[in-house]
Structure formats: structure tokens, C-alpha cells
Scaffold this active site. Structure first.
Site, PDB file in Angstrom:
ATOM      1  CG  HIS A  23      -1.783   1.241   1.265  1.00 25.79           C
ATOM      2  ND1 HIS A  23      -2.965   1.322   0.553  1.00 25.79           N
ATOM      3  CD2 HIS A  23      -1.628   2.444   1.866  1.00 25.79           C
ATOM      4  CE1 HIS A  23      -3.501   2.514   0.732  1.00 25.79           C
ATOM      5  NE2 HIS A  23      -2.708   3.218   1.525  1.00 25.79           N
ATOM      6  CG  ASP A  76     -11.500   4.597   5.901  1.00 25.41           C
ATOM      7  OD1 ASP A  76     -10.945   5.408   6.657  1.00 25.41           O
ATOM      8  OD2 ASP A  76     -11.305   4.569   4.673  1.00 25.41           O
ATOM      9  NE  ARG A  95      -9.372  11.466   9.413  1.00 27.25           N
ATOM     10  CZ  ARG A  95      -8.611  10.651   8.675  1.00 27.25           C
ATOM     11  NH1 ARG A  95      -9.097   9.503   8.219  1.00 27.25           N
ATOM     12  NH2 ARG A  95      -7.366  10.945   8.427  1.00 27.25           N
ATOM     13  CB  SER A 118      -8.043   6.029   7.599  1.00 26.53           C
ATOM     14  OG  SER A 118      -8.409   6.078   6.253  1.00 26.53           O
ATOM     15  CE  LYS A 176      -8.830   2.948   3.491  1.00 23.88           C
ATOM     16  NZ  LYS A 176      -8.837   4.287   2.956  1.00 23.88           N
TER      17      LYS A 176
HETATM   18  N1  URA Z   1      -5.503   7.588   2.858  1.00 17.30           N
HETATM   19  C1  URA Z   1      -6.509   6.978   3.529  1.00 17.30           C
HETATM   20  O1  URA Z   1      -7.019   5.958   3.093  1.00 17.30           O
HETATM   21  N2  URA Z   1      -6.916   7.530   4.683  1.00 17.30           N
HETATM   22  C2  URA Z   1      -6.388   8.650   5.212  1.00 17.30           C
HETATM   23  O2  URA Z   1      -6.806   9.085   6.274  1.00 17.30           O
HETATM   24  C3  URA Z   1      -5.348   9.266   4.497  1.00 17.30           C
HETATM   25  C4  URA Z   1      -4.917   8.705   3.325  1.00 17.30           C
END
Ligand code: URA
Length: 455
Positions: A82, A161, A168, A183, A187
Site C-alpha cells: 500500500h 472508514d 474528517r 483509516s 482497509k
Molecule cells: N488515505 C486513507 O485511506 N486515509 C487517510 O486518512 C489518508 C490517506
């Protein structure tokens, strides 16, 4: 429990328990806790921070709001990667085929681009016919046959999320390390891989603008994954200028293919090899150095390129465009940006280059916007290069001529020149594993500069 009391607890710097975080996150996702209370809680986290235990518990509470992919029917250790986001970052298109060519197993779920950053799913869709929405049976069959497949991330994974991020985003609490870490990791954990390599980018085009913040984010995410029983590591990589020379979906596919055929820009090749080596290492294929040698072989012997073609074929893509990248979508308008005076390129602001590319049609302002696969920018000069007056610095590509003026303006703002070359930035700053950050380059000068330019 009452949400009011929990907000006040966090406001006063208290440490939340797993039960409290389950109540907050589960309640918000199900609509029992209203936006204003959740926004207040998230802002309290922004100011008061979270311990490693709280951050891991918050992540697990977010994972618990949705489904988790079960990859156990696939053989071996499943490896995921990622990136925390970038501009011109096509490393995934290179790294995954390299890892598969070296015997790794990659069953990856990826996202689309938003704002100035690109997304792997959009890049893959620049290959005509490539399908990113496969059912489980077809996804697993592709992984078994090719060693890799990439599909778009299911909405059912960690739904908390999406709702939390949207809040946010409009209340100024995106840039909090525990909130970013939870966050991303919610995932990743829900995606089901056994090993996860994180590419934590730093610089003008990244979420983290400063190296110490990037190291903190990397440590937080590695700790979350380790607490959940995953094999984890992170590389801190440079995103001050775009990676490689291509920005934009079809242009980036073409550049990734160049690297897979043994050529391409050195920075892109180097970062891709480091990422691939670390993924193979995490999955138990030997020490990082030996994995890197195998990864290099996969580029030179063509086996990694064959893996990209095999994946494209398994997912319905037109493989002929990979063999001849001139058949990828091409823009109708191509316009050079000329250097106004003799100068060294001292800075190319990656975020602004991403915004210029978006202005050309390559990216989306909001989820769901259509994008122009052929749009983007080819960078002919990068930081450290000397440009003479009249040299072409970059070519802007678009199918909509009316977009050029604004893109030229943003691009002009992204480039800085000077009489002397800038200090060379390392491509990879550090590697984080088991709570420790190992320096891979000397970044004291850059740290001093970051401190000098403090906000
Ligand atoms: N990418 C994400 O998936 N979440 C965040 O909070 C920042 C970057």
C-alpha cells in the site's frame, strides 16, 4: 455508555478502551451517533493523539463494521502493498508482476485516484477492456493462474472508514497520525493478506511533508498490522517530485511497461525493486538483498512483463497495447511548456504537478467524476537537470483543449529554478520493521531544511 462522556474523556486526554471505540465507531457507522458528535470526537483525537494500543483498537473497531476478505483458499503467503499516495506513482504496476514472477502470490484490492493523487484501479482501466470488478471465483482463479490479480476495493470492507474520512475531510481532522494510520490499516486488514508492505511517501506530493512525521506514520501502521498478526514493514520513499517522468493514467502504464521491459527511468526502477524485494522478504523468500537480485532478474529476463500481460489477459484487458504502448489511449492535444531562462531545476512540486494533471482531465475532484485516460504530463526535466531558455520542460496532454490554459498556469507554479543544482534527495529514506526505523540514506541536510522552512 454516552457519546457525550466519551468526547469529554478524549478532550481531557483520556485513553479510550476497545469497548468504547467499538461503541463510537459502530454507533456512528450505523447512524446512531450523529455527525456533530463524531466530528467533535475526531477533533479531540487530533488534539490529544492516541496511544499505540488505542490506535490498534480503533482500527479493529473500524474493521469490525464490515466484511473481511478470506484469502485462505489461495496457496501460500498472500502479499499486499500500500502506498500512502503520490503523483506519477505507478510502482504497483511494476512491483506486483515482479513479485509474481519471483513466486509471490498477490491478491490485491486497490482504490481509485482522488484530488492530486492517482489510483492503481484508474491506471489499470487505461488498458482497454481491463475489468476491475471480478467476483470472488474469477478473482481467485486469476490469482491461481497468474500469481496476481488486482480488483477494486469492495465498499463492504471497513465501511466506517468512508464515513469517518468524509467527516474528517470537511472538519479539518484528516492530518492526524492515528486517524490516517487507522483509516489505511482498517482497509488493509479487511483485505485479508498475510504480509503487508507499506510505501509511506514523504515530500510535497505526499500526505506527510516531513520525514519525522512519515517515520511516525510508518511506525504507527506497522504496529497496528503486527498487533493483528500480520508480517509488516514500511519503506519511507520520496514524493517531493513525481516518480519517473509520466503523470496520468495511460502515460503511466506506458512508463511501467518500459521498466518491465528492462528500461525506464532510474528512480522508478530503483524504488520498484526495493518495494518488490521487501514484499518477497516479508513472504519468506529470503533476505532482502537476495530478493532484490531475483527481482532484478525478473525485469531483465522479461518474466515480470509476461506476468503483467497474463494478469491483463485474465482480467479481460487488451494485451496488444502492452506489447505496443503507442496503441494506449492518446490525447488529441499535446502542448510543450518552454523554459523561460537558463536555470537548474531546483524543485518540481509534486502536489502542484498532480493538480495540473487533474486540470488536464487525468484526475477527479470528487468521487465518481469521469477521467480522461490519455490526459497527463510528460516531465522532460526533473530536479537537478539544467534547462536552457527555450528547452521544453514538459509536455501537457489532454483531449480537451480548453483545459490547457489552467494546467499551464498550475504547472508554471510547480517549477522552481536556480543558478545551482539542488541537493540530491534520496529515493528511499528509511525502512521500518518491528518498531525500529533503519536509516537507508543521510537526510540530516533535508531535516535541517524542513526545520528552517517550518510553518
Ligand atoms: N488515505 C486513507 O485511506 N486515509 C487517510 O486518512 C489518508 C490517506
Amino acid at each position: 455508555m454516552r457519546m457525550y462522556d466519551l468526547i469529554v474523556k478524549k478532550k481531557r486526554g483520556g485513553e479510550m478502551t476497545r469497548a468504547e471505540l467499538d461503541y463510537i465507531v459502530g454507533g456512528f457507522t450505523a447512524g446512531r451517533i450523529p455527525d456533530e458528535q463524531m466530528a467533535a470526537f475526531l477533533m479531540a483525537v487530533w488534539f490529544r493523539d492516541m496511544t499505540a494500543q488505542e490506535t490498534a483498537d480503533l482500527t479493529l473497531a473500524m474493521v469490525a463494521t464490515g466484511e473481511c476478505a478470506d484469502l485462505s483458499a489461495l496457496p501460500g503467503q498472500k502479499i499486499d502493498k500500500h502506498s500512502t499516495g503520490g503523483v506519477g506513482d505507478k510502482t504497483t504496476l511494476i512491483v506486483l508482476p515482479v513479485v509474481a514472477a519471483c513466486g509471490g502470490v498477490v491478491a490485491k484490492m486497490s482504490g481509485r485516484g482522488l484530488g492530486h493523487t492517482g489510483g492503481t484501479i484508474d491506471k489499470l482501466e487505461a488498458i482497454p477492456g481491463f475489468r476491475v470488478a471480478l467476483g470472488e471465483a474469477e478473482f481467485f482463479a486469476a490469482v491461481k493462474r497468474c500469481g496476481l490479480a488486482v480488483i477494486s476495493q469492495s465498499e463492504k470492507l471497513a465501511p466506517a472508514d468512508k464515513k469517518m474520512y468524509a467527516l474528517r475531510d470537511v472538519t479539518g481532522s484528516v492530518d492526524s497520525i492515528p486517524l490516517i494510520a487507522s483509516s489505511i490499516m482498517s482497509k488493509k486488514l479487511a483485505s485479508g493478506a498475510d504480509c503487508i508492505l507499506l510505501d509511506v511517501t514523504v515530500g510535497s506530493g505526499a500526505f506527510m511533508k516531513r520525514i519525522p512525521d512519515a517515520v511516525r506514520l510508518a511506525k504507527a501502521m506497522v504496529a497496528i498490522g503486527e498487533a493483528a498478526g500480520k508480517k509488516m514493514a514500511a519503506l519511507i520513499t520520496d514524493m517531493d517530485a513525481p516518480v519517473g517522468r509520466a503523470v496520468g493514467n495511460a502515460l503511466e502504464v506506458a512508463e511501467a511497461v518500459e521498466v518491465l521491459k528492462g528500461g525506464g527511468p532510474d528512480d522508478l526502477r530503483e524504488v520498484s525493486l526495493a518495494l518488490a524485494a521487501n514484499m518477497l522478504y516479508l513472504a519468506g523468500h529470503g533476505p532482502v538483498e537476495a530478493c532484490r537480485r531475483r527481482a532484478e532478474e525478473a525485469l531483465t529476463d522479461g518474466s515480470a512483463f509476461k506476468k503483467l500481460c497474463a494478469m491483463a489477459e485474465a482480467q479481460g484487458g487488451d494485451v496488444s497495447v502492452l506489447n505496443d504502448t503507442e496503441k494506449l489511449p492518446l490525447a488529441a492535444c499535446n502542448c510543450g511548456v518552454v523554459c523561460p531562462e537558463d536555470a537548474y531545476i531546483t524543485h518540481l512540486d509534486a502536489e502542484k504537478i498532480g493538480l495540473a494533471s487533474m486540470a488536464l482531465g487525468a484526475g477527479r475532484e470528487k468521487a465518481g467524476d469521469a477521467i480522461d485516460m490519455a490526459a497527463g504530463i510528460t516531465l522532460l526535466k526533473k530536479p537537478g537537470d539544467f534547462a536552457k531558455k527555450g528547452d521544453v520542460l514538459a509536455v501537457l496532454h489532454t483531449n480537451d483543449e480548453t483545459r490547457l490554459k489552467e494546467a499551464q498556469r498550475i504547472f508554471g507554479d510547480a517549477v522552481r529554478g536556480g543558478d545551482t543544482p539542488p541537493p540530491k534527495r534520496p529515493l528511499i529514506f528509511a525502512r521500518v520493521e518491528k518498531g525500529k526505523a533503519e536509516r537507508l540514506a543521510d537526510w540530516d541536510d533535508i531535516l535541517a531544511k524542513e526545520r528552517g522552512e517550518g510553518t
